[in-house]
Design a protein around this motif. Structure first.
Motif, PDB file in Angstrom:
ATOM      1  N   ARG A 172      -5.643 -27.315 -59.558  1.00 57.20           N
ATOM      2  CA  ARG A 172      -6.008 -27.854 -58.701  1.00 57.20           C
ATOM      3  C   ARG A 172      -7.400 -27.101 -58.582  1.00 57.20           C
ATOM      4  N   ASP A 173      -8.301 -27.136 -57.584  1.00 55.22           N
ATOM      5  CA  ASP A 173      -9.729 -26.930 -57.398  1.00 55.22           C
ATOM      6  C   ASP A 173      -9.577 -25.675 -57.006  1.00 55.22           C
ATOM      7  N   ASP A 182     -12.607 -35.610 -58.709  1.00 55.81           N
ATOM      8  CA  ASP A 182     -14.017 -36.296 -58.917  1.00 55.81           C
ATOM      9  C   ASP A 182     -14.227 -36.901 -60.405  1.00 55.81           C
ATOM     10  N   ALA A 183     -15.056 -37.893 -60.823  1.00 56.88           N
ATOM     11  CA  ALA A 183     -14.563 -38.851 -62.198  1.00 56.88           C
ATOM     12  C   ALA A 183     -15.524 -37.554 -63.340  1.00 56.88           C
ATOM     13  N   ILE A 189     -14.180 -31.855 -67.852  1.00 57.91           N
ATOM     14  CA  ILE A 189     -12.840 -31.102 -68.141  1.00 57.91           C
ATOM     15  C   ILE A 189     -12.644 -31.386 -69.643  1.00 57.91           C
ATOM     16  N   GLU A 190     -12.324 -32.773 -69.613  1.00 56.42           N
ATOM     17  CA  GLU A 190     -11.230 -33.226 -70.718  1.00 56.42           C
ATOM     18  C   GLU A 190     -12.304 -32.979 -72.131  1.00 56.42           C
ATOM     19  N   VAL A 207      -5.395 -35.236 -71.335  1.00 58.00           N
ATOM     20  CA  VAL A 207      -4.843 -36.373 -69.772  1.00 58.00           C
ATOM     21  C   VAL A 207      -4.873 -35.838 -68.401  1.00 58.00           C
ATOM     22  N   LEU A 208      -5.344 -35.923 -67.711  1.00 58.75           N
ATOM     23  CA  LEU A 208      -5.776 -35.679 -66.183  1.00 58.75           C
ATOM     24  C   LEU A 208      -4.837 -36.457 -66.123  1.00 58.75           C
ATOM     25  N   LEU A 209      -3.237 -36.261 -65.383  1.00 59.09           N
ATOM     26  CA  LEU A 209      -3.026 -37.468 -64.113  1.00 59.09           C
ATOM     27  C   LEU A 209      -1.798 -36.084 -63.020  1.00 59.09           C
ATOM     28  N   ASP A 210      -1.788 -37.466 -62.173  1.00 65.54           N
ATOM     29  CA  ASP A 210      -0.705 -37.004 -60.996  1.00 65.54           C
ATOM     30  C   ASP A 210       0.523 -35.770 -61.595  1.00 65.54           C
TER      31      ASP A 210
END
Length: 336
Positions: A172-173, A182-183, A189-190, A207-210
């Motif tokens: 998390r931030d 924020d896209a 990060i990726e 991959v970034l996801l919920d």
């Protein structure tokens, strides 16, 4: 308000009426606690039962799976605690298993919900899925990059096998404690993590996801390494403790028979059932037993379309995936 077709509502009602029923008995066996699970047969319900037992820290010593080839099946498990004794509080185990299986059934059968109605349990986290070339110091570099990008790491789990590493990292931030939406920051990060993971080889991905969508973490790690074809890179194990997997045909009954012989360990049954489920096979019957530190398992399976394994290539794929799934957990890493 979102509406559903009457047939969907009726189907949901029928499934709720057929929620798995659990019996936990400490009086049947002298050395173990007996757990019975009765349920309508559907793809994945056996995995839900085995996952619930694994999540609650009990060890499956032996048992069997029986199906009427139609709508119903019954699982019987002889379980102990980590010390090899009966489960001390059978009523507590019963409540926990019923709760887990009911929650799994509700998650699978839930009617569509409006946006914003997701479970709040993991709303404040995002999940990074990492896959790449394994090497010394890799995880330290990953966490250093996340710290530099002001990402607070809440939890992480990683497996390495066949020269590859798969990791799930909850972040998390660092400043706000909120998920990262924020896209531009996500792309940064990726990009940084891909650079760390690539190691000169192709196929690394981030991959970034919920985080709420990941489900069972062990199952997702299995899936990541299987999708990465890590099983194709593994060197065959040798020696008396090697994992032995065989697949044979029982033509007159239309089953493929999978046998597994290996060293016993916690979550072994989960890893085997998880792999068969993700390969889209249904277990109709099965037995599993342990003798000291040795485990023997046998499963009668068919594909989702009702057919048995039909080619040598498919047979070899099942053998390779099962051997890799059994062996890769030995490399589990749980960073702090």
């Amino acid at each position: 308000m979102e509406r559903c077709h009457p047939s969907e509502v009726y189907e949901l009602f029928v499934r709720h009426m057929n929620t798995p029923r659990v019996v936990v008995d400490n009086g049947v066996c002298d050395t173990a606690t007996l757990v019975q699970v009765h349920s309508a047969r559907k793809h994945g319900v056996l995995l839900e039962a085995v996952a619930a037992l694994s999540d609650h820290g009990v060890c499956v010593r032996k048992g069997y799976i029986s199906s009427d080839d139609g709508r119903w099946f019954m699982d019987v498990f002889h379980v102990t605690d980590a010390a090899g004794c009966k489960v001390a509080d059978a009523d507590k185990l019963l409540v926990r298993l019923e709760s887990s299986l009911a929650a799994a059934a509700a998650a699978a059968d839930a009617l569509p919900r409006p946006a914003g109605c997701d479970s709040p349990a993991k709303e404040a986290l995002c999940l990074l899925e990492l896959i790449g070339v394994d090497r010394p110091g890799l995880l330290s570099e990953v966490f250093a990059v996340l710290h530099d990008l002001r990402c607070s790491t809440v939890d992480a789990k990683a497996w390495t096998h066949g020269g590859r590493v798969a990791a799930l990292v909850f972040v998390r931030d660092e400043d706000t404690g909120a998920p990262i939406h924020d896209a531009a920051r996500i792309r940064r990060i990726e990009s940084r993590l891909r650079h760390v993971l690539r190691g000169g080889a192709r196929g690394a991905r981030t991959v970034l996801l919920d985080a709420a969508a990941v489900g069972n973490l062990d199952r997702r790690l299995h899936q990541l390494l299987s999708e990465d074809r890590e099983a194709d890179r593994r060197a065959p194990a040798e020696g008396p403790t090697a994992t032995a997997v065989a697949v044979q045909e029982w033509g007159e009954r239309g089953y493929s028979v999978v046998t597994v012989s290996c060293r016993d360990r916690p979550k072994l049954l989960f890893d085997v059932v998880c792999t068969l489920t993700d390969l889209d096979y249904v277990v109709y019957h099965g037995t599993f037993d342990t003798d000291g530190d040795h485990a023997q398992q046998e499963f009668y399976i068919r594909r989702l379309d009702g057919r048995a394994i039909s080619s040598e290539g498919e047979r070899q794929r099942v053998i390779q995936r099962l051997q890799a799934a059994i062996e890769r957990r030995a490399s589990e890493v749980r960073p702090n």
